[in-house]
Design a protein around this motif. Structure first.
Motif, PDB file in Angstrom:
ATOM      1  N   PRO A 271       0.810  -1.207   0.000  1.00  0.00           N
ATOM      2  CA  PRO A 271       0.000   0.000   0.000  1.00  0.00           C
ATOM      3  C   PRO A 271       0.848   1.265   0.000  1.00  0.00           C
ATOM      4  CG  PRO A 271      -0.181  -1.143   2.105  1.00  0.00           C
ATOM      5  CD  PRO A 271       0.614  -2.028   1.200  1.00  0.00           C
ATOM      6  N   LEU A 274      -3.730   5.269   2.392  1.00  0.00           N
ATOM      7  CA  LEU A 274      -5.158   5.074   2.680  1.00  0.00           C
ATOM      8  C   LEU A 274      -5.770   6.452   2.513  1.00  0.00           C
ATOM      9  CD1 LEU A 274      -5.164   3.577   6.294  1.00  0.00           C
ATOM     10  CD2 LEU A 274      -4.909   2.371   4.135  1.00  0.00           C
ATOM     11  N   VAL A 287      -9.891   3.815   2.009  1.00  0.00           N
ATOM     12  CA  VAL A 287      -9.672   3.160   0.717  1.00  0.00           C
ATOM     13  C   VAL A 287      -8.158   2.949   0.524  1.00  0.00           C
ATOM     14  CG1 VAL A 287      -9.842   3.586  -1.768  1.00  0.00           C
ATOM     15  CG2 VAL A 287     -11.768   4.136  -0.280  1.00  0.00           C
ATOM     16  N   HIS A 289      -4.844   2.222  -1.632  1.00  0.00           N
ATOM     17  CA  HIS A 289      -4.226   2.240  -2.957  1.00  0.00           C
ATOM     18  C   HIS A 289      -2.791   1.706  -2.881  1.00  0.00           C
ATOM     19  CE1 HIS A 289      -7.228   3.831  -5.615  1.00  0.00           C
ATOM     20  NE2 HIS A 289      -7.585   4.700  -4.693  1.00  0.00           N
ATOM     21  N   TYR A 294      -1.333   2.057  -8.847  1.00  0.00           N
ATOM     22  CA  TYR A 294      -1.833   3.417  -8.631  1.00  0.00           C
ATOM     23  C   TYR A 294      -0.948   4.423  -9.362  1.00  0.00           C
ATOM     24  CZ  TYR A 294      -2.513   7.970  -6.615  1.00  0.00           C
ATOM     25  OH  TYR A 294      -2.718   9.320  -6.491  1.00  0.00           O
ATOM     26  N   THR A 429     -12.557   8.331  -5.726  1.00  0.00           N
ATOM     27  CA  THR A 429     -11.477   7.964  -4.803  1.00  0.00           C
ATOM     28  C   THR A 429     -11.058   6.519  -5.066  1.00  0.00           C
ATOM     29  OG1 THR A 429     -12.476   9.425  -3.164  1.00  0.00           O
ATOM     30  CG2 THR A 429     -10.879   7.836  -2.343  1.00  0.00           C
ATOM     31  N   GLU A 430     -12.033   5.660  -5.274  1.00  0.00           N
ATOM     32  CA  GLU A 430     -11.763   4.229  -5.423  1.00  0.00           C
ATOM     33  C   GLU A 430     -11.112   3.875  -6.752  1.00  0.00           C
ATOM     34  OE1 GLU A 430     -14.551   5.675  -4.610  1.00  0.00           O
ATOM     35  OE2 GLU A 430     -15.526   4.688  -2.903  1.00  0.00           O
ATOM     36  N   GLY A 432      -8.882   5.701  -8.319  1.00  0.00           N
ATOM     37  CA  GLY A 432      -7.489   6.135  -8.286  1.00  0.00           C
ATOM     38  C   GLY A 432      -7.115   7.121  -9.379  1.00  0.00           C
ATOM     39  N   ALA A 489      -8.796   0.685  -6.239  1.00  0.00           N
ATOM     40  CA  ALA A 489      -8.555   0.371  -4.827  1.00  0.00           C
ATOM     41  C   ALA A 489      -8.591  -1.141  -4.656  1.00  0.00           C
ATOM     42  CB  ALA A 489      -9.628   1.022  -3.975  1.00  0.00           C
ATOM     43  N   ARG A 490      -7.791  -1.635  -3.736  1.00  0.00           N
ATOM     44  CA  ARG A 490      -7.733  -3.088  -3.517  1.00  0.00           C
ATOM     45  C   ARG A 490      -8.595  -3.550  -2.354  1.00  0.00           C
ATOM     46  NH1 ARG A 490      -5.373  -2.102  -7.723  1.00  0.00           N
ATOM     47  NH2 ARG A 490      -3.259  -2.776  -8.193  1.00  0.00           N
TER      48      ARG A 490
END
Ligand code: PRX
Length: 664
Positions: A271, A274, A287, A289, A294, A429-430, A432, A489-490
Motif C-alpha cells: 500500500p 489510505l 480506501v 491504494h 496506482y 477515490t476508489e 485512483g 482500490a484493492r
C-alpha cells in the motif's frame, strides 16, 4: 430502458478538438493521441491485448527495481486483484530521483502562497533533499515499512514532501483534509492506527488563520497510539500550543538529518496510502491504494488526458486531502517529471481573478478544477477572467460532479477562449485515476458528458434491479466496470468484507461505481449522479448517515434524516430533517445550534444548508425512514412520489410538503 434526456444528449452540440491542439504551431508537440482512430486503436489494444498494453506502459512510465513478470492476477468476482505482483519499485524514487538526477534545476512545484505575489519554486534537486531529510526524521522516530503516518496540513509543498517521505520508506500515509474537525481527524487517525501525525502550526486561507495544530492536539487526545506530532512552521504564530517531547518542530528535526536517504524498494502491491471517503454508512472507509498500479494509473491518465509535454506547467486546484490532489497535484505530475502548481488560497482572494491571475503569472498550460468553482466564478462576471492573459492554456479540465452544459460552455468560451480542449473527467477515490474522459486532441466533446472510457477500462451499464447488462446504445442504468484496472482500490483498511459488499457483490463480476449513467445514441457516457446515500456537495462526498449521526449526537434530537437537495452553485446541498425529543421547543436558536453541531463534529463542508424541524418523518410500517420521499419533496417533485403503499401515515405528507416549501 431509454429515457427522454438521452435523446437530447445525443443531439447536443459537438465540439471538435481545437485546431490549435490538433495542428500545433511550429515547435509545439502534437498531442499524444490526435484522432479518434488512434484512441480506438489504443483502447482496443488495452482491452484485447492487456498484457502487451500494460507491460509496455508500465515499463515506459515507471522505473522498476525488480521488473515484474506477471501483469495482473485475480478477478472482480473474487476481489483478489493484483497488478505487477512480483515487481518492485519505490514511488518517491519514481517521482523525484529520476528527474533530480537528470536535471536538478527542473521545477517540481510552483507554490502559490495564500497572499498574492509570494510564489516560490521548488526544484527537483531541492525536493530530493527535502524528501530525504524528512524520511530520515521519520526513520529516527522508529517508523518502518508498513507503518502508517497521518498528514493534516495546509496546501503547502511540505504536505507533498511529507507524502513522498513516507513513500520513500514504504510507510503508508493517510492525508486528512485540513478542513475536517478534530473528531473526524481522530476517527481517521485511530482507524488507520497512525503512530505519527504530521501537521503545521496554522493554515492560511484568504488571509484567515486556521488553527491546524490546535485541532490536531484535540484529536490526538483520544488517539493513544500517536507517539509523535511533527509540526511545520507555516505562520510562526508563537501562541500555538507545543508539547515536547511528543511534539517536534519540522525545521529542527530535518536540520539534524542527512539530506540523502536510500529509497526502500516495495512490492507493487504494497500500500502507498489510505484515503478516507464517505460511503452509505456513517463510518468513513479507508480506501487502500497500492504503489505500482496506482502510480501507473495516475501518471498515464495525466499524460494522455491533459496531454502533458516537457515544459508544461500543470495546475490542479484540488486540496491534497482529496484523491484529486493525490493523483493530480502530487503523484501524477511528479511521476511525469512535470511542474505542478500548489495553490494554498481560495479562488476569490483577494478577488475573483485569483485563478486567472495564477494562470497568467505562471504561464499555466493545463488547468484542472471543479464545476462548483466554475459556477461560482462565473457569477462574478467575465471581466475577472478576460482581463488576464490566458493564452498559455491548452487543456482545461473539470472533476468531481456533473458539469452542467451552461457552465461547460462558459468555461470553454470565456476561460478557454474557444482555443482549449475541455476535459470532463469522471472518476472516484476508489478508481485512483480517470476512468471516463475525453482525450484533448482526439475526442469530440459534448458538454455535460464525460465521453468515453480511458484505456483498459471496460464499462457496462446494468439494469439496477436485475443486474443484466444493457447492451447497445440509448440505455440508462447503473454504471459498472467489467474488469480490474491497475489503479483501482484493492480493499478498505481493516475491512475487506465491506470492500466486497460495497463494490463487488452488488453485481457479481462487476465493480459497482455507485453512480447512475446512460450511454446515448452515439455511445457517449453521461453520469447521472449517485444512486446510494451519498451526497455530492461542491464535488465533496458526504454520507447522509454521517451527518445524521452528528445530529443525533445532540441531546435535543430524536431522529434525523438527511438528503441532498439540488443546488445551483454546489450541485447538491445538505438538507436535514429533524424531529425533537419531548420537552424541546422548535425555534431558530435550536436550529442554529444543530447546524453548528454538525460543523463541529464533522467540519464546515458538512454544514446543512437547510435544517427543517418536523413533527414526523415519513416511515414504513416497520419504522424505516423513507428518504426517497424526502428527496423528491426537496427536489420540488412532490407530484412524482411514486408508490406510497408502504408509507405508514400518509397524512404527514401534506404537512411535510408545506414545511419544505416554507424552508427552501
Ligand atoms: O458521483 C460521482 C462524482 O463524484 C463521485 C466520486 O467522488 P470522490 O470519490 O470524492 O472523487 C471525486 C474526484 C474524483 C462519483 O461517484 N463525479 C466525479 N467526477 C464526475 C462525477 N460526476 C459526474 N461527472 C464527473 N466528471
Amino acid at each position: 430502458m431509454t429515457t427522454d434526456n438521452q435523446d437530447h444528449s445525443a443531439q447536443t452540440e459537438i465540439y471538435q478538438p481545437p485546431a490549435r491542439l490538433v495542428n500545433p504551431e511550429a515547435g509545439r508537440e502534437k498531442p499524444w493521441v490526435s484522432s479518434m482512430a488512434e484512441y480506438e486503436a489504443l483502447y482496443k489494444e488495452s482491452i484485447n491485448e492487456p498484457t502487451k498494453f500494460w507491460t509496455r506502459t508500465a515499463n515506459e512510465m515507471l522505473t522498476w527495481d525488480k521488473p515484474f513478470t506477471h501483469v495482473s492476477h485475480g478477478s472482480l468476482k473474487e476481489g483478489n486483484m493484483a497488478w505487477f505482483p512480483d515487481g518492485q519499485l519505490n514511488v518517491s524514487y519514481n517521482c523525484v530521483d529520476r528527474w533530480a538526477m537528470k536535471d536538478p534545476n527542473r521545477v517540481a512545484f510552483v507554490y502559490e502562497a495564500d497572499e498574492p505575489g509570494q510564489a516560490t519554486k521548488v526544484t527537483y534537486g531541492e525536493l530530493l533533499s527535502q524528501v530525504c531529510s524528512l524520511a530520515n526524521v521519520l526513520s529516527s522516530f522508529g517508523l518502518r515499512k508498513g507503518d502508517t503516518v497521518a498528514i493534516y496540513m495546509p496546501m503547502i509543498p511540505e504536505a507533498a514532501v511529507a507524502m513522498l517521505a513516507c513513500a520513500r520508506l514504504g510507510l503508508v500515509h493517510t492525508v486528512v483534509f485540513a478542513g475536517f474537525s478534530s473528531s473526524s481527524l481522530a476517527e481517521r487517525v485511530a482507524d488507520a492506527r497512525a503512530r505519527v501525525v504530521i501537521t503545521a502550526d496554522e493554515g492560511l486561507r484568504g488571509s484567515r488563520p486556521i488553527r491546524t495544530k490546535a485541532i490536531v492536539d484535540e484529536a490526538v487526545q483520544s488517539c493513544p497510539e500517536v507517539e509523535k506530532v511533527l509540526v511545520f512552521r507555516r505562520t510562526g504564530n508563537e501562541s500555538v500550543p507545543f508539547n515536547a517531547p511528543r511534539d517536534v518542530w519540522w525545521h529542527e528535526a530535518v536540520a539534524a538529518q542527512r539530506p540523502y536517504c536510500p529509497p526502500v524498494p516495495v512490492n507493487a502491491e504494497d500500500p502507498l496510502f489510505l484515503l478516507y471517503t464517505s460511503g452509505s454508512t456513517g463510518k468513513p472507509k479507508g480506501v487502500v491504494h497500492t504503489s505500482g498500479g496506482y502510480l501507473l494509473g495516475a501518471s498515464l491518465t495525466l499524460k494522455y488526458v491533459f496531454d502533458i509535454h516537457d515544459n508544461d506547467v500543470f495546475c490542479c486546484t484540488a486540496d491534497i486531502g482529496w484523491i484529486t490532489g493525490h493523483s493530480y497535484v502530487v503523484y501524477g505530475p511528479l511521476a511525469l517529471g512535470s511542474t505542478s502548481v500548489i495553490f494554498e488560497s481560495v479562488p476569490t482572494y483577494p478577488d475573483a481573478s485569483r485563478y486567472w491571475k495564477l494562470v497568467e503569472d505562471h504561464k499555466i498550460t493545463q488547468f484542472y478544477t471543479a464545476p462548483t468553482a466554475i459556477r461560482a466564478l462565473r457569477r462574478h462576471g467575465d471581466d475577472f477572467v478576460t482581463k488576464c492573459d490566458l493564452s498559455s492554456l491548452r487543456v482545461i479540465g473539470s472533476v468531481g460532479e456533473p458539469i452542467n452544459p451552461d457552465a461547460w460552455t462558459w468555461y470553454n468560451e470565456v476561460v478557454g477562449g474557444s482555443r482549449c480542449a475541455v476535459v470532463d473527467t469522471y472518476w472516484q477515490t476508489e478508481t485512483g485515476s480517470h476512468v471516463i474522459t475525453p482525450l484533448p486532441g482526439a475526442t469530440p466533446a459534448k458538454p455535460g458528458s464525460a465521453t468515453f472510457p480511458f484505456f483498459g477500462v471496460e464499462l457496462a451499464i446494468l439494469d439496477p434491479t436485475t443486474g443484466a447488462e444493457l447492451e447497445g446504445n440509448d440505455v440508462s442504468g447503473v454504471l459498472a466496470i467489467k474488469r480490474p484496472w491497475p489503479s483501482m482500490a484493492r480493499t478498505i483498511a481493516g475491512d475487506h468484507k465491506r470492500f466486497l459488499e460495497t463494490y463487488l457483490k452488488p453485481y457479481p463480476g462487476y465493480y459497482f461505481a455507485g453512480d447512475g449513467a446512460s450511454r446515448d445514441a452515439d455511445g457517449y457516457y453521461w453520469i447521472r449522479g449517485r444512486v446510494d446515500d451519498v451526497i455530492n456537495v461542491s464535488g465533496h462526498r458526504m454520507s447522509t448517515a454521517e451527518v445524521e449521526s452528528a445530529l443525533i449526537g445532540h441531546h435535543a434530537v430524536a431522529e434525523s434524516a438527511v438528503v441532498g437537495a439540488p443546488d445551483e452553485l454546489t450541485g447538491q446541498a445538505i438538507c436535514a430533517f429533524v424531529t425533537l425529543k419531548d420537552g424541546f421547543e422548535a425555534n431558530d436558536t435550536l436550529k442554529s445550534e444543530l447546524v453548528k453541531e454538525v460543523r463541529t463534529r464533522i467540519g464546515p463542508i458538512a454544514t446543512p444548508k437547510t435544517l427543517i424541524l418536523v413533527d414526523e418523518l415519513p416511515k414504513t410500517r416497520s419504522g424505516k425512514i423513507i428518504r426517497r420521499i424526502l428527496r423528491k419533496v426537496v427536489a420540488g417533485e412532490a407530484d412524482q412520489l411514486g408508490d406510497l403503499s408502504t408509507l405508514s401515515d400518509p397524512s404527514i405528507l401534506e404537512i411535510l410538503i408545506r414545511e419544505v416549501s416554507l424552508s427552501l
